[in-house]
Design an enzyme around this catalytic site. Structure first.
Site, PDB file in Angstrom:
ATOM      1  N   ASP A 162       0.810  -1.215   0.000  1.00 56.31           N
ATOM      2  CA  ASP A 162       0.000   0.000   0.000  1.00 56.31           C
ATOM      3  C   ASP A 162       0.850   1.274   0.000  1.00 56.31           C
ATOM      4  OD1 ASP A 162      -2.303   1.621   0.360  1.00 56.31           O
ATOM      5  OD2 ASP A 162      -2.000   1.603   2.535  1.00 56.31           O
ATOM      6  N   GLU A 415       3.419  -8.169   7.266  1.00 52.27           N
ATOM      7  CA  GLU A 415       2.132  -8.766   6.940  1.00 52.27           C
ATOM      8  C   GLU A 415       2.178  -9.876   5.895  1.00 52.27           C
ATOM      9  OE1 GLU A 415      -0.787  -5.702   6.201  1.00 52.27           O
ATOM     10  OE2 GLU A 415      -0.823  -5.198   8.331  1.00 52.27           O
ATOM     11  N   TYR A 470      -6.460  -2.916  12.913  1.00 55.44           N
ATOM     12  CA  TYR A 470      -7.304  -1.801  12.462  1.00 55.44           C
ATOM     13  C   TYR A 470      -8.765  -1.988  12.835  1.00 55.44           C
ATOM     14  CZ  TYR A 470      -3.235  -0.143   9.893  1.00 55.44           C
ATOM     15  OH  TYR A 470      -2.001   0.338   9.572  1.00 55.44           O
ATOM     16  N   GLU A 506       1.140  -1.252  14.072  1.00 55.63           N
ATOM     17  CA  GLU A 506       0.298  -0.363  13.256  1.00 55.63           C
ATOM     18  C   GLU A 506      -1.093  -0.331  13.858  1.00 55.63           C
ATOM     19  OE1 GLU A 506       0.021  -1.132   9.036  1.00 55.63           O
ATOM     20  OE2 GLU A 506       2.177  -1.520   8.878  1.00 55.63           O
TER      21      GLU A 506
HETATM   22  C1  GCB Z   1      -1.264  -2.255   6.758  1.00 55.87           C
HETATM   23  C2  GCB Z   1       0.033  -2.184   6.025  1.00 55.87           C
HETATM   24  C3  GCB Z   1       0.378  -0.776   5.609  1.00 55.87           C
HETATM   25  C4  GCB Z   1      -0.865  -0.071   5.082  1.00 55.87           C
HETATM   26  C5  GCB Z   1      -1.862   0.000   6.209  1.00 55.87           C
HETATM   27  C6  GCB Z   1      -3.184   0.665   5.784  1.00 55.87           C
HETATM   28  O1  GCB Z   1      -1.560  -3.160   7.475  1.00 55.87           O
HETATM   29  O2  GCB Z   1       1.084  -2.765   6.722  1.00 55.87           O
HETATM   30  O3  GCB Z   1       1.361  -0.841   4.622  1.00 55.87           O
HETATM   31  O4  GCB Z   1      -0.586   1.185   4.570  1.00 55.87           O
HETATM   32  O5  GCB Z   1      -2.178  -1.283   6.645  1.00 55.87           O
HETATM   33  O6  GCB Z   1      -3.331   1.862   5.972  1.00 55.87           O
HETATM   34  O7  GCB Z   1      -4.032  -0.035   5.248  1.00 55.87           O
END
Ligand code: GCB
Length: 596
Positions: A162, A415, A470, A506
């Site tokens: 991403d 990941e 997330y 993250e």
């Molecule tokens: C993740 C990735 C990261 C993305 C992020 C997102 O898990 O490791 O590279 O940018 O999520 O914002 O979706």
């Protein structure tokens, strides 16, 4: 390989500036041997920088394939009799280099340095033509992986991560000298024993070993000698050592010296050394034997116009902003950063989780799907060929960064699909290689949502559980109560099942500055604040949580996608480093400065 430097016996010359540049969309330059003459139809291109955003041209921005850089350089006449080396701090993702008509180097991997001894190919006092072809194609045999698609619109690069696939000469290019017999590598490992510190060193040299004897001197920050040794390997002891510690980037300087039989100095190399330990004990991450809690960010090397190009102005500004936030650490998501960044972290006591470019070894991600395959691990996708490149990437990362005290933890991937036995087969040798190359640092990887405790086959191999989560964004959007329950449940499971420190590497929510809401509305500034507060409350309730790295420090460029509004907007700062509301909220947490 030791880095170029100016010392009593060495000199370096930066080749940063405007180079000549030409895209080669049809890939004919190699057949036509473009290195043999001044590059035709060339334009100016700054180095270091990504080439993609320098001009407002889709063909440049979305280029797939070879791109040629060329410059001429006059070799200083005073370099006569020295060994002359050409070094690229990075060429993304692979490159071939010629000096005049001679190929001198070839390298795979976009974020680690490579060099060539060009002494036989240049003449001091004369000009040399340097030509580099840089190729940005990602395939299943590259790190990171990707696939080049033939589409109605031409060749297109697909990848499973991403962030925008910036390419070019992102970092410094050097010409430098060494004496003919010289130091070729230095490795240090440091330890503590009460108030004393130790520095074990190993120095390698070129040429005939018997011709030169090795001497080592360690000086403190005021230049006073505190220890000395002789021989290519040894252990120096520093009584009453000033430890390198988070927030206290105290550095000694180790000088490696080569002398000839008559005692004449042949070579001198200077290495900053921070004396500290880093280890995992039980569920804690210890630096110098004391529990350390990671507070900071996943970052990117990403700015407007320069793309991934290194820039000291931006680097110092980012570090100042991190300091203002109260951050004590960051992760080099998702590739090794410029060495200048680690130097700065060393000098300022900022702690680093250092990551390879192995991102996107996962075809299950919905955001960036493969068009040709669905199985992550197979002979056609992530395979033994990928693993060979990955092993090499780990080796180049560790060899490059092992002497940086700021680096306390290696992250070998971001990941990957980790729930399959094939993942374990693929990754076990990579963990083993990292530990063999550096027995002094813990090793981990960033686990993806969905690969929960019990399912993930790799957590057992890692020294630290590092998870990207997330809840409240990709699941439970707008439902912070639901997100809180599932986040807490999962983190507690990790903590009890593995009994290792847990770092949330993250967590974040995309946010458009200026969008406001009283309600829990994703993308609003208030939602980002409340989402982060929710996560922090959960982390604070779980003793095994040893760190929090918000995704992301700043907004960054991605490929177009309907869930991306001008890139990934999870930054606490915008791409031009203006604070969103969450920056102030998190700063209050990290500095406990209630007035800010
Ligand atoms: C993740 C990735 C990261 C993305 C992020 C997102 O898990 O490791 O590279 O940018 O999520 O914002 O979706």
């Amino acid at each position: 390989m030791v880095r170029p430097q100016d010392s009593a016996t060495r000199e370096r010359k930066s080749l940063a500036g405007l180079w000549r540049f030409r895209l080669d969309a049809d890939g004919k330059g190699r057949a036509q041997q473009w290195w043999r003459a001044p590059l035709a139809q060339a334009r100016d291109m700054p180095v270091p920088a990504s080439y993609n955003d320098i001009a407002p041209e889709p063909a440049l921005h979305d280029h797939v394939g070879d791109a040629w850089y060329q410059t001429t350089v006059r070799i200083p006449a005073r370099w006569d009799g020295q060994r002359i080396v050409l070094r690229f701090d990075a060429a993304t993702h692979r490159a071939v280099v010629w000096v005049d008509d001679i190929q001198v180097a070839e390298h795979e991997g976009g974020y680690t340095p490579f060099e060539a001894d060009v002494t036989p190919h240049v003449r001091p006092g004369h000009e040399a033509r340097l030509t580099v072809v840089v190729n940005n194609e990602l395939t299943f045999a590259s790190i990171p992986p990707g696939e080049v698609l033939e589409t109605a619109g031409g060749r297109e690069q697909n990848y499973f991560h991403d962030f925008f696939n910036y390419a070019g000469l992102h970092r410094q290019v050097w010409l430098y000298t060494t004496p003919l017999t010289c130091i070729t590598s230095i490795a240090v490992e440091t330890g503590l024993d009460g108030s004393a510190g130790s520095v074990e060193y190993a120095i390698r040299q070129s040429g005939v070993p018997d011709l030169a004897s090795v001497e080592v001197v360690l000086r403190d920050a005021d230049g006073r000698q505190v220890a000395a040794g002789t021989g290519p390997e040894g252990r120096l002891v520093v009584p009453d050592v000033h430890r390198w510690a988070p927030g206290d980037g105290y550095l000694y300087q180790l000088e490696g010296r080569l002398h000839d039989a008559s005692g004449e100095l042949i070579d001198s190399y200077l290495l900053p050394v921070g004396v500290r330990t880093a280890e995992v004990r039980g569920t804690q991450f210890l630096i110098n034997g004391e529990p350390f809690y990671f507070r900071g960010f996943g970052k990117h090397e990403d700015t407007a116009v320069r793309g991934r190009g290194h820039d000291d102005v931006q680097m110092v500004h980012d570090f100042e902003l991190m300091k203002w936030m109260g951050a004590n650490s960051f992760r080099t998501a998702h590739y090794p950063y410029a060495e200048e960044v680690l130097d700065y972290a060393d000098r300022h006591g900022v702690v680093v989780i250092d990551e390879t470019a192995a991102v996107g070894l996962n075809l299950k991600m919905t955001i960036s799907r493969s068009q040709s395959a669905t199985q992550t691990y197979s002979d056609q996708t992530v395979s033994q060929a990928t693993q060979r490149v990955h092993l090499r990437a780990v080796q180049e990362l560790i060899e490059r960064d092992r002497n940086h005290p700021s680096v306390v933890l290696w992250s070998i991937a971001n990941e990957p699909e980790s729930g399959l036995p094939a993942a374990r087969e693929y990754f076990a040798p990579i963990f083993a290689r990292a530990r063999e190359l550096d027995p002094t640092r813990p090793v981990t990887f960033a686990n993806v949502m969905g690969e929960t405790p019990g399912k993930c086959q790799l957590a057992e191999l890692a020294d630290v559980i590092m998870v990207n989560r997330y809840y409240g964004w990709y699941t439970h959007p707008g439902d912070l109560a639901g997100a809180e329950a599932i986040l807490e449940g999962e983190l507690r499971q990790w903590a009890t099942q593995h009994r290792k420190p847990v770092i949330i590497s993250e967590y974040g929510a995309d946010t458009l500055p200026g969008l406001h809401s009283i309600l829990d509305v994703p993308w609003s500034e208030e939602y980002q604040v409340r989402y982060l507060e929710m996560c922090h409350q959960v982390f604070d309730r779980i003793d095994e949580v040893a760190g929090e790295h918000i995704w992301n420090f700043a907004d960054f460029a991605t490929r177009p996608a309907i869930i991306r509004v001008g890139g990934n907007r999870k930054g606490l700062f915008t791409r031009d480093r203006q604070p969103k509301a969450a920056a102030f909220a998190v700063r209050r947490r990290w500095t406990s400065d209630k007035d800010s």
